[in-house]
Design an enzyme around this catalytic site. Sequence first.
Site, mmCIF file in Angstrom:
data_model
loop_
_atom_site.group_PDB
_atom_site.id
_atom_site.type_symbol
_atom_site.label_atom_id
_atom_site.label_comp_id
_atom_site.label_asym_id
_atom_site.label_seq_id
_atom_site.Cartn_x
_atom_site.Cartn_y
_atom_site.Cartn_z
ATOM 1 N N ASP A 190 0.861 -1.172 0.000
ATOM 2 C CA ASP A 190 0.000 0.000 0.000
ATOM 3 C C ASP A 190 0.912 1.240 0.000
ATOM 4 O OD1 ASP A 190 -3.246 0.451 1.590
ATOM 5 O OD2 ASP A 190 -2.165 1.721 0.151
ATOM 6 N N GLU B 290 -10.714 6.381 4.508
ATOM 7 C CA GLU B 290 -9.708 5.788 5.392
ATOM 8 C C GLU B 290 -9.855 6.291 6.828
ATOM 9 O OE1 GLU B 290 -6.464 5.691 1.751
ATOM 10 O OE2 GLU B 290 -5.819 5.051 3.726
HETATM 11 C C1 GLC Z 1 -4.477 4.088 0.018
HETATM 12 C C2 GLC Z 1 -5.379 2.923 0.329
HETATM 13 C C3 GLC Z 1 -5.481 1.915 -0.778
HETATM 14 C C4 GLC Z 1 -5.357 2.613 -2.119
HETATM 15 C C5 GLC Z 1 -3.966 3.205 -2.223
HETATM 16 C C6 GLC Z 1 -3.760 3.991 -3.532
HETATM 17 O O1 GLC Z 1 -3.698 4.436 1.129
HETATM 18 O O2 GLC Z 1 -5.129 2.232 1.546
HETATM 19 O O3 GLC Z 1 -6.738 1.253 -0.628
HETATM 20 O O4 GLC Z 1 -5.569 1.682 -3.167
HETATM 21 O O5 GLC Z 1 -3.659 4.034 -1.131
HETATM 22 O O6 GLC Z 1 -4.589 5.128 -3.562
#
Ligand code: GLC
Length: 632
Positions: free
Chosen positions: A326, A518
């Site tokens: 991530d 988030e």
């Molecule tokens: C974020 C998320 C993830 C996402 C990624 C790219 O922090 O946790 O779900 O796909 O970054 O945006």
Amino acid sequence: MGAHLPAVLRRPAVLWTALIAALAAAVVTVLVVVPDDASEASYLDPEAPVAARVADLLGRMTIEEKVGQMTQVAVPAVEGVPSDIAELGIGSLLNGGSDALHDTAEGWAAMIDGFQTQAMDSRLSIPLVYGIDAVHGNGALPGAVVFPHNIGLGAAHDPDLAGQAAAITAAETRATGVHWTFAPCVCVARDSRWGRTYESYGEDPGLAVEYAGPVVQGLQGANLAANTSVLATAKHFVGDGGTAFGSSTTEDYLLDQGVTTLTEEELRAIHLAPFKAAVDAGVGSVMASFSSTDLGGGPVKAHADSYLINEVLKGELGFDGFVVSDWQGVDQVSEDYAEAVRLSINAGVDMVMVPFEYRRFIDTLVAEVDSGGVSEERIDNAVSRILTQKFALGLFERPFADTSGAGEIGSAEHRDTARRAAAASQTLLRNDNAILPLAADASIYVAGSGADSLGRQLGGWTASWQGSVEAVTEGTSILAGMQEVAPDAAITYSEDASEPIGDAAVGVVVVAEDPYAEGIGDAGAGEHDMRVSDADAAAIDTVCAAVDCVVIVVSGRPIEITSHLAPVDALVAAWLPGSEGAGVADPLFGMAPYGGRLPVTWPRANDQEPMNVGDEAYDPLYPYGFGLQTAG
Ligand code: GLC
């Protein structure tokens, strides 16, 4: 050898001439047969088996080029120095958060093709793979259809419909030149105070298990190289939805990126099962979770969990795609960056969403290989997994965008599917005196912050990471949907219910959460408290004291509403219905049935969370699976 030659060839001068001619022919043959780096190589042969193409290409790559393929970079980090893509052989780009970098398919395609041109200039011409968070439609493209977020799709209890939505999402994404979406989230939300509850299909792992396959297949299609398919990502591996309130390791968050403490048996039953379904459906990538699991021996960061990634996901489940980290997730593994890289890569992370300091990452990993901290075999396995998906996407044959499908983006047909999904997700929780459905010619007073707010309907991951109250895409608000579905109704609208109610026979108050994403959405972390706002509460009190009233809740999760319900005759959970507000109006006026059933328990009070179906002490306002039906 000479005794077997014909007499004419036994003369010395003739013999030498013949030998020299034979040697010259042999040299020419060797030159023609041995491919040079990028012209006759078998990795460029579309007819060759993918495994052979991968092996051939891998055998030509330097360690630096291999590590480059494992590097994913955010657009802002490289747009000023695009030549780094060719120089370093960068494998992937992304823009995070569904940010609407361009407002046309052609604009997106031109940007991505510009970066792809750089990649094709690399020594071995290995194409980039470009990813975005198209998690409920291509939210990064104004004008694309936006579907209900996963929690609404879960309420519909219709995996096939979710698969149809996924297929449209894929088509409206690939038509912009994007190859990869970081979806579906197969997270199982066990505490609705979590800011990502709406990205989950619900608290019951059985829902995510049911949805994972159809959605992965909808996104990837029968042929990943098609201009209507994108690479899918099952995320976040593993246990992101089970973290304990207050356990977050990230400042200002409460639940997101926290610690999931349970037995391995519970982890497998609740959080791992949806990943098995996704892997069985052929998902091409899996994203590691920011969270940690504690199976009894203390918390282990998911990004560094070799047992769960290498042994369980790749070994036991047989996952043969690639694992992507991530966003800066590797950095969280250790304060010692070299150790963080070493632990994550050795745990089974194949591609790192760095996404900014990509030279530091590349230099660090190459140094780890040089020192033996990471084996070249591990690197080769990671790169093989990545290249396999790139070949399957058809990127070596067609590295540049095919926008021929752009004309279908936002089409009436696509919007109709989104409208059906929104209608199917509507969950009727109260209907005293059967006041629903409303008469098509009723006199209606509409109020509340969610009635005429496309931005609140859409939620997070729409044109920006956190979403916005002021919508930045096309769509129909719930109010506009009501006016469209019931043109003969006399509708008065006043968001704060300050206008006179007059002779309205019934009130509709649409309360709403403001968008979030988030951990910023973790209830209690900041502005998002999972309660009815004061303004919406006042609107309920004003309208429902005067006439029969319906309260519709636009939210990413259940909200604490118990104390406001006394004067309310009907209550509907609308979830985050997306761009087609008419889908909320359809069952309201009986143009479709109410059939949604709660995918999460609806608590009486937030502090009852976590509260899930099957708990011994289970005293919700409305139980998991509850929903009243109407004929429609
Ligand atoms: C974020 C998320 C993830 C996402 C990624 C790219 O922090 O946790 O779900 O796909 O970054 O945006």
